[in-house]
Design a protein around this motif. Structure first.
Motif, short mmCIF file in Angstrom:
data_model
loop_
_atom_site.label_atom_id
_atom_site.label_comp_id
_atom_site.label_asym_id
_atom_site.label_seq_id
_atom_site.Cartn_x
_atom_site.Cartn_y
_atom_site.Cartn_z
N ARG A 47 66.30 15.15 7.87
CA ARG A 47 64.83 14.32 7.41
C ARG A 47 63.49 15.16 7.48
NH1 ARG A 47 64.80 8.74 6.25
NH2 ARG A 47 62.64 9.10 6.65
N THR A 48 63.88 16.08 8.47
CA THR A 48 62.51 17.12 8.54
C THR A 48 62.22 18.05 7.50
OG1 THR A 48 63.61 18.94 9.89
CG2 THR A 48 62.66 16.89 11.03
N THR A 62 72.47 5.49 3.25
CA THR A 62 72.06 4.42 4.43
C THR A 62 70.47 4.86 4.67
OG1 THR A 62 74.08 4.11 5.03
CG2 THR A 62 72.39 3.32 6.44
N PHE A 63 70.34 6.08 4.82
CA PHE A 63 69.06 6.56 5.20
C PHE A 63 68.09 6.87 4.04
CE2 PHE A 63 71.72 7.47 8.88
CZ PHE A 63 70.95 6.66 10.05
N ARG A 64 67.03 6.49 3.87
CA ARG A 64 66.19 6.65 2.65
C ARG A 64 65.80 8.12 3.04
NH1 ARG A 64 64.88 1.25 3.44
NH2 ARG A 64 65.56 0.00 1.73
N LEU A 65 66.30 8.95 1.87
CA LEU A 65 65.64 10.34 1.85
C LEU A 65 64.32 10.50 1.39
CD1 LEU A 65 68.92 12.01 0.15
CD2 LEU A 65 68.25 11.64 2.79
N THR A 66 63.74 11.60 2.07
CA THR A 66 62.29 11.61 1.59
C THR A 66 62.26 12.42 0.16
OG1 THR A 66 62.08 13.74 2.76
CG2 THR A 66 61.80 11.69 4.00
N GLU A 67 60.97 12.76 -0.11
CA GLU A 67 60.73 13.46 -1.47
C GLU A 67 61.03 15.08 -1.20
OE1 GLU A 67 56.52 13.05 -2.11
OE2 GLU A 67 56.77 10.77 -2.67
N VAL A 69 63.63 15.82 0.77
CA VAL A 69 65.11 15.65 1.09
C VAL A 69 65.75 15.44 -0.14
CG1 VAL A 69 66.78 15.48 2.94
CG2 VAL A 69 64.67 15.80 3.33
N ARG A 70 67.01 16.13 -0.40
CA ARG A 70 68.02 15.23 -1.54
C ARG A 70 69.28 15.73 -1.09
NH1 ARG A 70 69.16 19.23 -6.07
NH2 ARG A 70 68.83 21.23 -5.01
N ALA A 71 70.02 14.44 -1.57
CA ALA A 71 71.38 14.81 -1.36
C ALA A 71 72.19 15.60 -2.36
CB ALA A 71 72.11 13.40 -1.09
N VAL A 72 73.05 16.50 -2.15
CA VAL A 72 73.92 17.20 -3.12
C VAL A 72 75.41 17.03 -2.92
CG1 VAL A 72 74.33 19.30 -4.12
CG2 VAL A 72 72.11 19.14 -3.05
#
Length: 118
Positions: A47-48, A62-67, A69-72
Motif C-alpha cells: 500500500r505504500t 479485501t484491502f482497498r487499493l490506493t490510486e 497501487v493496482r492488482a495485476v
C-alpha cells in the motif's frame, strides 16, 4: 520483478513454497527484499506503492487499493491446488466446526467442477 522491491511470505510458509515453485518454473528466481509470515504486513508494504508482492486475489480485493497501487492478475499458467480439511473427530463437535463442515460439504461439488475445468 527486478525493478520494484519484492516482499513475500517467509520460505517456511506453504503459500511461499508454491509461489517459489511457479516462479522457478517460469525461469525466475524469487529474490524478495522483505519477508514476513503475515499477509497483512505484505499488504501494508504494498500500500505504500514502494513494494510489490504476490497475494491471493481475494486478499487484494479485501484491502482497498490506493490510486498508486493496482492488482495485476496472474492468468498464465493456470494452476490449481488441492487442499484438505482436517478437524478433530469428536462427538459432539463444536457448533462452529459443525457449521464449517456443513458449508464445506455444500460447496465441495462446485469446487470439484472448478478443479475439473482447469
Amino acid at each position: 520483478m527486478g525493478r520494484i522491491p519484492l516482499c513475500l511470505l517467509t520460505p517456511d510458509m506453504q503459500n511461499r513454497r508454491i509461489i517459489d515453485r511457479h516462479l522457478q518454473a517460469a525461469g525466475a528466481e524469487p529474490a524478495p527484499i522483505l519477508e514476513s509470515n503475515s499477509m497483512i504486513a505484505l499488504v501494508t508494504h504494498v500500500r505504500t506503492a514502494k513494494w510489490a508482492s504476490i497475494l491471493p486475489a481475494a486478499l487484494a480485493e479485501t484491502f482497498r487499493l490506493t490510486e498508486r497501487v493496482r492488482a495485476v492478475p496472474i492468468t498464465e499458467p493456470k494452476v490449481g491446488h488441492t487442499i484438505g480439511l482436517v478437524v478433530p473427530e469428536r462427538d459432539p463437535t463444536t457448533p462452529l466446526v459443525a457449521a464449517f463442515l456443513a458449508e464445506a460439504r455444500a460447496i465441495a461439488p462446485s469446487l470439484s467442477e472448478s478443479i475439473a475445468a482447469l
